[in-house]
Every structure is written in structure tokens, then in C-alpha cells.
Scaffold this motif. Structure first.
Motif, short mmCIF file in Angstrom:
data_model
loop_
_atom_site.label_atom_id
_atom_site.label_comp_id
_atom_site.label_asym_id
_atom_site.label_seq_id
_atom_site.Cartn_x
_atom_site.Cartn_y
_atom_site.Cartn_z
N LEU A 182 -10.86 -3.87 -4.73
CA LEU A 182 -11.77 -3.35 -3.85
C LEU A 182 -11.55 -1.59 -5.00
O LEU A 182 -10.69 -1.17 -5.43
CB LEU A 182 -11.42 -2.89 -2.87
CG LEU A 182 -11.37 -4.01 -1.88
CD1 LEU A 182 -10.90 -3.67 0.05
CD2 LEU A 182 -13.17 -4.65 -1.47
N ASP A 183 -12.50 -0.94 -4.99
CA ASP A 183 -12.88 0.49 -5.61
C ASP A 183 -11.33 1.44 -5.10
O ASP A 183 -11.14 0.60 -3.49
CB ASP A 183 -13.83 1.40 -5.91
CG ASP A 183 -14.73 1.45 -5.16
OD1 ASP A 183 -14.04 2.26 -3.56
OD2 ASP A 183 -16.05 1.31 -4.61
N SER A 184 -11.53 2.06 -5.17
CA SER A 184 -10.10 3.15 -4.23
C SER A 184 -10.79 4.06 -2.92
O SER A 184 -9.91 3.96 -2.27
CB SER A 184 -9.21 4.51 -5.26
OG SER A 184 -10.57 5.47 -5.93
N GLU A 185 -11.51 4.50 -2.96
CA GLU A 185 -12.19 4.84 -1.74
C GLU A 185 -12.00 3.54 -1.12
O GLU A 185 -12.17 3.81 0.26
CB GLU A 185 -13.52 4.97 -1.97
CG GLU A 185 -13.93 6.58 -0.15
CD GLU A 185 -15.88 7.17 -1.20
OE1 GLU A 185 -16.09 6.43 -0.06
OE2 GLU A 185 -16.10 7.48 -2.07
N SER A 186 -12.61 2.31 -1.78
CA SER A 186 -13.12 1.28 -0.25
C SER A 186 -11.64 0.51 0.39
O SER A 186 -11.50 0.42 1.03
CB SER A 186 -13.60 0.27 -0.96
OG SER A 186 -15.21 0.36 -1.93
N SER A 187 -10.30 0.83 -1.05
CA SER A 187 -9.34 0.14 -0.57
C SER A 187 -8.46 1.52 0.97
O SER A 187 -7.39 0.71 1.08
CB SER A 187 -8.32 0.68 -1.75
OG SER A 187 -9.42 -0.03 -3.14
N ALA A 188 -8.74 2.76 0.72
CA ALA A 188 -8.49 3.60 0.89
C ALA A 188 -8.82 3.14 3.10
O ALA A 188 -7.81 3.03 3.22
CB ALA A 188 -8.54 5.10 0.69
N ALA A 189 -9.83 3.36 2.30
CA ALA A 189 -10.86 2.02 4.41
C ALA A 189 -10.03 1.52 4.54
O ALA A 189 -9.17 1.33 6.06
CB ALA A 189 -12.21 2.02 3.64
N LEU A 190 -9.59 0.66 3.80
CA LEU A 190 -9.52 -1.27 4.58
C LEU A 190 -8.09 -0.89 4.96
O LEU A 190 -6.97 -1.31 5.76
CB LEU A 190 -9.31 -1.96 2.96
CG LEU A 190 -9.32 -3.91 2.77
CD1 LEU A 190 -7.60 -3.79 3.53
CD2 LEU A 190 -9.66 -3.81 4.46
N LEU A 191 -7.34 -0.47 3.93
CA LEU A 191 -5.28 0.37 4.37
C LEU A 191 -5.70 0.73 6.05
O LEU A 191 -4.52 0.65 6.51
CB LEU A 191 -4.98 0.35 2.70
CG LEU A 191 -4.76 -0.18 1.48
CD1 LEU A 191 -4.61 0.54 1.07
CD2 LEU A 191 -3.61 -0.73 2.29
N THR A 192 -6.45 1.73 5.83
CA THR A 192 -6.62 2.71 6.83
C THR A 192 -6.18 1.63 8.25
O THR A 192 -5.81 1.83 8.67
CB THR A 192 -7.47 3.58 6.66
OG1 THR A 192 -7.06 4.46 5.77
CG2 THR A 192 -6.83 4.36 8.12
N PHE A 193 -7.55 1.35 8.00
CA PHE A 193 -7.56 0.03 9.12
C PHE A 193 -6.63 -1.07 9.77
O PHE A 193 -6.27 -1.27 10.20
CB PHE A 193 -9.07 -1.10 8.67
CG PHE A 193 -9.47 -2.21 9.29
CD1 PHE A 193 -9.29 -2.05 10.93
CD2 PHE A 193 -9.59 -3.48 9.35
CE1 PHE A 193 -9.49 -3.11 11.79
CE2 PHE A 193 -9.15 -4.68 9.70
CZ PHE A 193 -9.91 -4.40 11.35
N LEU A 194 -5.98 -1.34 8.37
CA LEU A 194 -4.29 -2.48 8.46
C LEU A 194 -3.30 -1.18 8.80
O LEU A 194 -2.97 -2.42 10.19
CB LEU A 194 -3.85 -2.57 7.10
CG LEU A 194 -5.04 -3.82 6.57
CD1 LEU A 194 -4.51 -4.42 5.24
CD2 LEU A 194 -4.80 -5.24 7.57
N ARG A 195 -3.39 -0.21 8.22
CA ARG A 195 -2.19 0.25 9.23
C ARG A 195 -3.06 1.00 11.06
O ARG A 195 -1.78 0.82 11.72
CB ARG A 195 -2.28 1.67 8.88
CG ARG A 195 -1.53 2.64 8.79
CD ARG A 195 -0.15 2.87 7.83
NE ARG A 195 1.17 2.54 9.50
CZ ARG A 195 2.49 1.73 9.94
NH1 ARG A 195 2.70 1.83 8.41
NH2 ARG A 195 2.39 1.66 10.77
#
Ligand code: ADP
Length: 261
Positions: A182-195
Motif C-alpha cells: 500500500l501507499d503511505s496514505e492507504s497504509s495510514a488508513a489501514l493501520l488506523t483501522f487496526l488500531r
């Protein structure tokens, strides 16, 4: 009792003791894990980091019951899975463990929502409406839930894969480089979701990553080197993780120089 004791006691969602994994024999013998003791706290996000080949995937696969250790023991929740027969291990994985892989692994002919409820179908259970609503709400896909994976971005597909892993409220979700594609923006959204799934739904997530920014979303980072757990960090920051990795790499280079002399 300190928080540390609690994590080390009955609240561990998964635990490994003396975990050893040897591949091959003779000249092709590789010690992937050389006796790892590790605990993964319930309701926490734990990241596993380390150089390529340090044993991260092997550790995750052994703890998740996807691979058998050569020696040592593994507990998932209160169950010692080390000697479980294959059929019982398969059933336990299906009922109590969720997986997220780097390559999404969604079924292309099903909609996002159908992919999310698939674990219930596979277990022959009726989808738990409240659980589905909870992850669907958290995944933030809105009207795109009726779309097939091919009509979604990589980041959206990976959020669907995470929602699918979380929907049955498993004891642990194991994520192997979930932001690797994933690109950095999608990564941040994914990690926020996991968090959020950890903070708001009380889920337990174990994530292999080589990205210090991703590791900074975790409550705790375990550092592997040469099949050994060599360090750990609570409440990590990306700079702190980066520093620790650089120190470890320096130590490895010094050791290698010593060996080659
Ligand atoms: P990481 O995930 O940190 O990159 P791995 O757990 O994939 O590390 O691998 C640890 C070591 O075990 C490496 O030396 C790797 O080459 C070896 N290894 C992993 N899987 C196998 C396998 N199926 N057969 C032989 N060697 C393997």
C-alpha cells in the motif's frame, strides 16, 4: 499487580516458549527460530520487526498454528496447540484466528460485504448481524460495500480483508506485512483501522512489518535477529523504532566482521 504481570499472566492471547524451528538438514539446515519466548497481550497490537531472514514470518506462522515448531510450545488463548492433531488445529484456526496477508486474498466474484461475511459461511454459521455491523462501521467503506474487489483501491481491499479477519472476533488476528503493498496514505488508513479494532472492539492483533511508521501504531514491538528475540519496546515511536533497528544492524555487522576475521 503491574500491567506487565497481567500481560504475562492469564491475559496473553498467544504465547510461545522455547520456540525452535529448523528447516532442512545437513548442509541445507537453517535454524529459523533458535528458542523464542514471547507473549502477545490480549487486547493489544504487537508488532514483530527484524531484518529479512530473522524469523518473523516463521514465528508468526508457528504461533498462528500454520506451521509446526521443531521444539518448544505454543498456546493460543488457554490451549496448548503444540501437539494438536491436524484436524483439531484446522478447526481451532478457523474458529479462533484471523489472518491478513500482504496480497489481500479476497474472492474476486464476491462483493466486499460478501467477502466480509465469508468466515461465517465457511463455518456453516449464520452471520452475526451485530458483529458485521460493527466491523462494517469501522471499515468505513460506505456505499462501496456492494462493489467487487476489482472495483476497489488496494487500500480499500486490504480494509475489507481486515474486516473479514475481525468479523468473527477471533482470539488473535495475525497480519503479515499488511501494508506492504500500500501507499503511505492507504497504509495510514489501514493501520488506523487496526488500531481502532484494538481500542474500540478489544481485538488482539499481531503484525509483522519492516516499516517503523507502521510499528509505531503498536502497543509493543518485538525485535528479532537471527531467530532470537533480541529486544522489545513499549509505546513505540517511529524514530525510536528506527534508532533501535539501526543499533541492532550495527551490532550484527560488528558480529559478522568478528566472525569473518
Ligand atoms: P523473515 O520473515 O524475518 O524474513 P523467515 O521467517 O521467512 O524470516 O525466515 C527465517 C529463515 O528461515 C531464513 O533463513 C529463511 O531462508 C529460512 N526459511 C524460511 N522458510 C523456509 C522453508 N520453508 N524452507 C527452508 N528455509 C526456510
Amino acid at each position: 499487580m503491574t500491567e506487565r504481570n497481567i500481560v504475562a499472566g492469564s491475559t496473553a492471547a498467544a504465547r510461545a516458549a522455547g520456540l525452535t524451528k529448523v528447516y532442512g538438514s545437513g548442509e541445507t539446515r537453517v535454524v529459523a527460530l533458535a528458542g523464542v519466548d514471547a507473549e502477545f497481550g490480549r487486547g493489544r497490537l504487537t508488532a514483530i520487526m527484524g531484518p529479512s531472514g530473522s524469523g518473523k514470518s516463521t514465528l508468526m506462522h508457528c504461533v498462528a498454528g500454520l506451521d509446526r515448531p521443531t521444539d518448544g510450545r505454543v498456546w493460543l488463548g488457554g490451549t496448548d496447540i503444540t501437539g494438536l492433531p491436524d484436524d483439531e488445529l484446522t478447526a481451532l484456526r478457523r474458529d479462533r484466528v484471523g489472518f491478513v496477508f500482504q496480497a489481500f486474498n479476497l474472492l474476486p466474484t464476491l462483493t466486499a460485504l460478501e467477502n466480509i461475511t465469508l468466515p461465517f459461511e465457511l463455518a456453516g454459521r449464520r452471520p452475526d448481524r451485530r458483529a458485521v455491523e460493527r466491523v462494517v462501521d469501522a471499515v468505513g467503506l460506505g456505499t462501496r460495500l456492494g462493489h467487487r474487489p476489482g472495483e476497489l483501491s488496494g487500500g480499500q481491499q486490504q480494509r475489507v480483508a481486515c474486516a473479514r479477519a475481525l468479523v468473527t472476533m477471533p482470539d488473535v488476528v495475525f497480519a503479515d506485512e499488511p501494508t506492504g503493498a500500500l501507499d503511505s496514505e492507504s497504509s495510514a488508513a489501514l493501520l488506523t483501522f487496526l488500531r481502532r479494532s484494538v481500542d474500540e472492539l478489544g481485538q488482539t492483533v499481531v503484525m509483522v512489518t519492516h516499516d517503523p511508521t507502521a510499528a509505531a501504531y503498536a502497543d509493543r514491538v518485538l525485535f528479532l535477529s537471527d531467530g532470537l528475540l533480541v529486544d522489545e519496546m513499549d509505546a513505540p515511536t517511529s524514530d525510536g523504532v528506527l534508532d533501535r533497528i539501526r543499533t541492532l544492524e550495527k551490532r550484527i555487522r560488528t558480529l559478522e566482521k568478528g566472525v569473518s576475521r
